[in-house]
Design an enzyme around this catalytic site. Structure first.
Site, PDB file in Angstrom:
ATOM      1  N   LYS A  83      18.732  66.242   3.839  1.00  0.00           N
ATOM      2  CA  LYS A  83      19.265  67.252   4.744  1.00  0.00           C
ATOM      3  C   LYS A  83      20.702  67.565   4.336  1.00  0.00           C
ATOM      4  O   LYS A  83      21.550  66.672   4.277  1.00  0.00           O
ATOM      5  CB  LYS A  83      19.256  66.669   6.157  1.00  0.00           C
ATOM      6  CG  LYS A  83      18.843  67.616   7.233  1.00  0.00           C
ATOM      7  CD  LYS A  83      18.676  66.846   8.511  1.00  0.00           C
ATOM      8  CE  LYS A  83      18.447  67.780   9.652  1.00  0.00           C
ATOM      9  NZ  LYS A  83      18.564  67.081  10.925  1.00  0.00           N
ATOM     10  N   VAL A  84      20.958  68.832   4.034  1.00  0.00           N
ATOM     11  CA  VAL A  84      22.313  69.246   3.653  1.00  0.00           C
ATOM     12  C   VAL A  84      22.772  70.337   4.626  1.00  0.00           C
ATOM     13  O   VAL A  84      21.956  71.111   5.121  1.00  0.00           O
ATOM     14  CB  VAL A  84      22.369  69.789   2.195  1.00  0.00           C
ATOM     15  CG1 VAL A  84      22.058  68.709   1.186  1.00  0.00           C
ATOM     16  CG2 VAL A  84      21.444  70.990   2.000  1.00  0.00           C
TER      17      VAL A  84
END
Ligand code: E4P
Length: 216
Positions: A83-84
């Site tokens: 997750k960015v």
């Protein structure tokens, strides 16, 4: 529509998994903090329970740092999705992960333009935050609807993951506008099973059965 459980609490994952309705799990630093445990051990344990995508979020805010952290998280289990955040660095890191066959979830998405940029760089998922948009007086679900149109117009295969789901109406609306996934807190998941008429109907059936069987 797939259902992911939005939690860092392993017991919730275990219970939801036994219901048979969840396809994956999402976490974020706040959810992991609530568990009082470290991210790596929580993700490892979740991966031993659920055979599906598990989002784990990077803390770094520069793209090199995100790649470094993401590579370590990806080593925990094949099902880990990195997750960015929806920032220039996050989208740059997203491209690197996508080029290296590592799945990504671009988080903190609040507009169709942001979702478009993430899809262009090969994001596996985009997470528009419905509840947080509603909180500031916007229509969160309308953003999901618009992103659906954008992705369908141009054939982007990035999945729309409705996030920041606060109640059962958000789930119903996610289904209606064509979200690919909704990530749902445990309490909201449990509420989906409920309807007062189901409870009343069941109580009546049991009462009628008992009456009939007393007579016999
Ligand atoms: C999940 O991936 C998101 O981080 C989460 O749904 C955010 O939910 P919140 O807005 O209720 O914190």
């Amino acid at each position: 529509m797939e259902i992911f459980l939005d939690t860092g609490i392993v017991d919730e994952v275990r219970e939801a998994s036994m219901m048979g309705v969840i396809d994956g799990v999402t976490t974020n630093p706040s959810l992991i903090a609530k568990s009082g445990r470290g991210q790596d051990e929580v993700i490892k344990e979740i991966a031993s329970i659920v055979d599906g995508p598990i989002s784990a979020e990077v803390i770094a805010t520069d793209w090199e740092g995100m790649i470094k952290e993401g590579k370590e998280l990806a080593k925990i289990h094949d099902n880990v999705v990195i997750k960015v955040p929806m920032t220039e660095d996050g989208i740059k890191a997203c491209k690197w992960f996508s080029d290296n066959n590592i799945k990504t979830n671009v988080t903190l998405v609040f507009s169709p333009n942001q979702a478009f940029l993430a899809a262009k760089n090969g994001a596996t998922y985009v997470s528009p935050f419905v509840g947080r948009l509603d909180d500031v007086g916007h229509d969160g679900m309308a953003i999901i609807d618009e992103i659906r149109t954008v992705f369908d117009n141009y054939g982007y295969t990035t999945k729309i993951l409705a996030a920041s789901i606060r109640h059962s109406t958000h789930v119903r609306d996610s289904l209606m506008v064509g979200a690919d996934v909704a990530t749902i807190p445990f309490k909201v998941l449990k509420s989906l099973f409920k309807h007062p008429l189901t409870d009343v109907g069941l109580a009546n059936f049991i009462a009628d059965y008992n009456k009939a069987n007393k007579k016999a």
